[in-house]
Design an enzyme around this catalytic site. Structure first.
Site, mmCIF file in Angstrom:
data_model
loop_
_atom_site.group_PDB
_atom_site.id
_atom_site.type_symbol
_atom_site.label_atom_id
_atom_site.label_comp_id
_atom_site.label_asym_id
_atom_site.label_seq_id
_atom_site.Cartn_x
_atom_site.Cartn_y
_atom_site.Cartn_z
ATOM 1 C CG HIS A 262 -1.529 1.190 1.346
ATOM 2 N ND1 HIS A 262 -2.631 1.743 0.312
ATOM 3 C CD2 HIS A 262 -1.653 2.192 2.274
ATOM 4 C CE1 HIS A 262 -2.863 2.844 0.971
ATOM 5 N NE2 HIS A 262 -2.236 3.337 2.052
ATOM 6 C CG ASP A 264 -0.432 6.300 2.361
ATOM 7 O OD1 ASP A 264 -1.733 6.236 2.077
ATOM 8 O OD2 ASP A 264 0.069 5.911 3.322
ATOM 9 C CG ASP A 374 -4.961 3.745 4.832
ATOM 10 O OD1 ASP A 374 -5.298 3.668 5.560
ATOM 11 O OD2 ASP A 374 -3.962 4.615 4.620
ATOM 12 C CG HIS A 578 -6.322 7.382 1.276
ATOM 13 N ND1 HIS A 578 -6.057 6.151 0.539
ATOM 14 C CD2 HIS A 578 -5.428 7.178 2.374
ATOM 15 C CE1 HIS A 578 -5.308 5.569 0.803
ATOM 16 N NE2 HIS A 578 -4.538 5.971 1.781
#
Length: 1006
Positions: A262, A264, A374, A578
């Site tokens: 994951h 970001d 997330d 996000h």
């Protein structure tokens, strides 16, 4: 038998730590190291490879914050190592407890070929297996000295979050640069003992299996010569063979492991650094795929794939091959893993349009799943959008972070506002950074809420947040857990394979209706107001640009700006990631975002202006262009003509020093403090403001959450509040039909203008705040004389109802929630809307008046500004402008219309005469969200619309151009195979919609 369990377990831990792990690399020789520190931003690979380097030694400090250093490491493999496996161990100064949050590197060969990434848990580079001996070794490392923004004391304000304030002091110490022999037998022994030791710790103390493992581990330790670990490791492994071979019970839980990182797209690092993080991770994962035939890796976020293609073509070539082999899997079908609460209807749709189209164009892959591990909660309109994009599944893990209530399912069907249901899975492992530890696997089994009806769950496996991905250690652990007694079984699988098995096993799981509200991170609806306003403005400017450019293209041959609109959409979608749109990134990210939104606005305004001038032609007729989906001042939606006259608003003074505004539709009372003590609906005689209360009340709260400063607002913030009632000035506005108010408090200043637009039934509140507070929360309150159990908040393609009461812990937890352009509160025959042009957070509370009439006061408050100090210590400092409008007597249709109106102000231009709309719909409840030309360049006109009032609707859509036919399509403008083309009658198409139903039509021009 005496109980010696704790003695053996402690022995296992110490021998692993102090003898066996150090023996994994039993021999080593130092490499020679030289370095070049790039003076500014990252340079192209060729420049870094060719740079002049200077010698440096292990132990040297290096790496100014956000800098790049190119290390060259050279050496010779000792001749006596011939036949052995040799690796370079390159430790840039890593803290193994912080993978993804510090320095990283990408290793290259001298010809520029990428080898693999370097991360805190991934410091090795294979030189040969076996080596000949005497080989020359030469590697280059592009090392990024990303600072540790979230340090030992998390959430402490730091200047490290921006290149402009971070300083130049070196951050890291070069720790190890060696060639080393890898003893693969010892490495496997470590994994054997780790897997068995971690499994043993999760089994009941009275479990026979736990004691079998304990005795096997004891025999292995007895067989090991601590002075000759390498020479006796095979003997020790033999003692473990039987317990490792014992198969899982038939009823064991089954885990589909999906290799994962994951990443970001921005968070505690800027966008430019994510470009490199993705390249490092992709290089790592393609290398691991070459070594591990069972391993499967999935990567989401088409934007990140596009970055690899653009910036690291050598890595891209390896990725493409792995995708073709079916083992490097495009996942999620979205441009980024976006926030889903705040993006508007079209933006949420375009996340899937651009994400899925990228994977289709590049690989022929059409994703079935939305992959959002997330994201901070999920809006109730999302299921329909997922389905309209041609997908069927959703995966997220984040709801497990909720602080108040435990979500009751792990696999379920999620029903959205229109009735669409999406098969959804929450991995019970409760992390998107699973590392295959025994505690994680056991937690997934214990935690799984669907026992008895299902046995499958998914585990996203690999280091994430800042990237890195899956390690060879995780793969080795998974191999031992494939079929091991006492454990869940683990198999590497693609997301689609998992969902197919899960749905076949559990085809009718429970249903959850409505939003998936995260009981945490509620302040992300308010933090970084400039970023949020930039997003809202960009969404509406894109609507205008597409609408007017399409209309001008059809009417005048205006060149439709396909490439520009595509590029701008992708930029806006990227900034909905996000941690960007929610305001939880470092200062650098938001500083760049504000500049990006300004550039976007200039460019889109240029497109709108050029298209409108082409439509208006030469002339002196004053035209009002209406981009909203409803008629305004007599101008139809999507058209232009002279505006109709609309009456006037008057101003008068009050004896107490207050003011009265009267438009003939509303009469507003403003007291001497600049507070609104009356909003009278003249048509009904109904007073809007609760007795004894005042609206337009700014309220200031202390706001220091227990953690996650930019993310969280904790409910105790309500315990203290300061009503900002003192005014420096309360005077008539310059136009003579408004009231101007100035207040100062702390280090801040607020200037407001209250106005009643002539002929319109709304009180407009323009608020300018020069904000210089710290750890405060500013809200704008309107206490309403209105009794209702629920209220409506706009979401994508409709609205969603929330309770005004707190009967249960689920309702009480929603003390801060999201709306788009409006909230609406209604008694059966009368309602009130509060609309906005760029805020999202709000709260609604109710109280029964204990004096006077005993009625109910329902207070709606818009959240304006916060002032957290982490990760951006200067969050929101400076000037902000907000526009809200209070609409008394509003139906839900009025709320929809006024929400569009405040976000799409009219544009005025002189021209030759009326511009008729390209497309019209004859019913207000059917709202057109997009009019554009088809993305394929065919010249077809694409129209997207939905039912916006929550009721069934029949309407007629009329094309303002010769129409050859029409198709119902998905969001990607592909015909729906199971839907017949609509009948076309002289350019008209009859439309029947369910409540909140979304539809896309492709109109073929004759």
């Amino acid at each position: 038998m005496h109980d010696d369990r704790t003695l053996v377990e402690a022995r296992l831990r110490r021998v692993l730590d102090e003898r066996i792990r150090p023996a994994v690399h039993p021999e080593s020789v130092p490499l020679e190291v030289a370095v070049w520190h790039a003076p500014g931003e990252p340079v192209p690979v060729a420049e870094g490879l060719a740079a002049d380097v200077e010698p440096v030694t292990v132990g040297s400090r290096w790496g100014a914050p956000w800098g790049t250093s190119w290390f060259r490491v050279t050496g010779t493999v000792p001749a006596e190592w011939a036949g052995k496996t040799v690796e370079a161990i390159l430790d840039l100064g890593f803290d193994e407890n912080m993978p993804g949050f510090q320095c990283e590197g990408l290793v290259y060969r001298p010809d520029g070929t990428p080898v693999k990434g370097l991360n805190p848990r991934n410091q090795w580079v294979r030189i040969g297996a076996p080596v000949q001996g005497g080989e020359e070794v030469r590697l280059h490392v592009e090392a990024a000295s990303n600072p540790v923004v979230m340090g030992p004391r998390p959430f402490t304000p730091t200047p490290l979050g921006d290149l402009e304030t971070a300083g130049r002091d070196p951050q890291y110490t070069l720790t190890r640069m060696d060639l080393a022999v890898l003893d693969e037998t010892v490495w496997h022994l470590v994994t054997d003992l780790e897997v068995l030791g971690e499994l043993m710790a999760e089994l009941p103390v009275d479990s026979p299996r736990r004691w079998e493992i304990l005795r096997a581990a004891e025999r292995a330790l007895d067989a090991l010569d601590l002075q000759d670990v390498g020479g006796t490791a095979e003997r020790a492994r033999a003692c473990l063979a039987d317990v490792l071979a014992a198969p899982a019970v038939p009823s064991a839980h089954r885990i589909s492991a999906v290799g994962h990182a994951h990443i970001d797209s921005a968070w505690l690092w800027p966008l430019r650094e994510t470009v490199r993080k993705v390249a490092r991770t992709a290089a790592n994962m393609t290398a691991l795929l070459d070594d591990e035939p069972d391993f499967v890796f999935a990567m989401s976020q088409a934007q990140q794939w596009a970055w690899v293609k653009e910036h690291r073509p050598e890595v891209w070539a390896r990725v493409k091959k792995a995708v073709a082999d079916g083992r490097f899997v495009p996942a999620g079908g979205m441009w980024v893993e976006s926030d889903t609460n705040m993006p508007g209807s079209e933006a949420m749709a375009r996340q899937f349009v651009h994400g899925k189209r990228f994977f289709l164009d590049e690989f022929g892959v059409d994703n079935d799943e939305a992959w959002l591990p997330d994201t901070f909660g999920f809006a109730a309109g999302l299921p329909q959008i997922i389905r309209a994009a041609g997908s069927r599944y959703l995966l997220t893990q984040k709801i497990s972070w909720s602080r108040t209530n435990s979500f009751p399912h792990h696999t379920f069907r999620w029903e959205g506002i229109d009735g669409t249901r999406i098969y959804t899975h929450f991995p019970p492992v409760d992390t998107y950074n699973c590392s295959m530890r025994g505690a994680e696997i056991a937690h997934a089994v214990r935690n799984f809420k669907d026992k008895g009806t299902a046995r499958h769950s998914l585990a996203p496996t690999g280091w994430g947040d800042g990237g890195g991905g899956t390690t060879r250690e995780m793969v080795a652990k998974a191999a031992r857990l494939r079929d091991l007694e006492g454990s869940a079984t683990v198999t590497w699988e693609t997301p689609s394979a998992f969902f197919a098995k899960a749905e076949a096993e559990n085809p009718e799981p429970p249903v959850w209706v409505g939003e998936l509200y995260l009981e945490l991170h509620r302040a992300t609806l308010t933090s970084q107001a400039g970023t949020k306003q930039g997003n809202r403005r960009s969404e509406h400017l894109l609507r205008e640009a597409e609408l007017w450019a399409a209309t001008a293209a059809v009417r005048t041959g205006f060149p439709y700006p396909y490439a520009d609109l595509d590029r701008i959409w992708k930029t806006v979608l990227l900034h909905q990631f996000h941690d960007i749109l929610p305001g939880s990134s470092i200062a650098w990210v938001h500083r760049e975002a504000r500049a990006t939104y300004a550039r976007i606005a200039d460019e889109l305004n240029g497109i709108v202006d050029a298209a409108q001038r082409a439509l208006a032609g030469e002339g002196t007729v004053p035209l009002l262009f209406n981009a909203a989906p409803h008629t305004r001042a007599g101008v139809p939606a999507g058209g232009a003509r002279p505006a109709e006259a609309s009456g006037r608003t008057t101003h008068a003074g009050r004896p107490d020093g207050g003011h009265v505004l009267d438009s003939g539709l509303l009469r507003i009372g403003v007291d001497p403090r600049g507070l609104v003590d009356s909003v009278l609906d003249l048509a009904t005689g109904r007073e809007t403001i609760a007795p004894g209360r005042t609206g337009n009340l700014l309220q200031l709260h202390q706001d220091l959450p227990n953690m996650w400063d930019a993310w969280d607002v904790d409910e105790f913030y309500r315990n203290t509040v300061t009503d900002l009632t003192d005014a420096d000035e309360v005077t008539p506005g310059d136009d003579g039909a408004s009231v101007r108010i100035v207040r100062t408090f702390g280090g801040s200043r607020v200037t407001q203008l209250l106005s009643l637009p002539p002929g319109e039934k709304r009180l407009v509140v323009d608020t300018e705040v020069d904000w210089h507070e710290t750890e405060k929360f500013l809200k704008l309150a309107f206490p309403l004389d209105l009794h209702t159990d629920r209220y409506a908040s706009e979401t994508q393609f409709g609205h969603f109802f929330r309770p005004t009461h707190t009967n249960t812990s689920w309702e009480a937890a929603k003390f801060e929630a999201c709306n788009h352009r409006f909230v609406h509160l209604q008694e059966p025959d009368w309602g009130v809307a509060l609309v906005n042009d760029g805020t999202y957070g709000h709260d609604v509370t109710r109280a029964v008046r204990t004096d006077g009439d005993g009625g109910t006061t329902t207070t709606v408050r818009a959240s304006l500004l916060r002032a957290p100090r982490f990760p951006d210590p200067e969050t929101d400092q400076g000037v902000h402008r907000f526009r809200h409008a209070l609409v008394p007597g509003a139906s839900i249709g009025d709320a929809v219309r006024e929400g569009w109106r405040i976000n799409l102000p009219e544009r005025r231009l002189d021209g030759a005469g009326e511009v008729t709309p390209l497309v019209t719909v004859d019913r207000d409840s059917v709202v057109v969200t997009a009019v554009k030309l088809a993305d394929d360049g065919s010249g077809d006109v694409v129209v997207r619309f939905h039912e916006a009032h929550g009721a069934r609707a029949r309407a007629t859509l009329t094309a303002g151009f010769p129409l050859a036919g029409a198709e119902v399509t998905d969001l990607l403008e592909r015909p729906l195979a199971d839907t017949a083309p609509p009948a076309v009658d002289d350019g008209r198409i009859a439309v029947a919609l369910r409540p909140f139903e979304l539809r896309t039509l492709r109109l073929k021009r004759a």
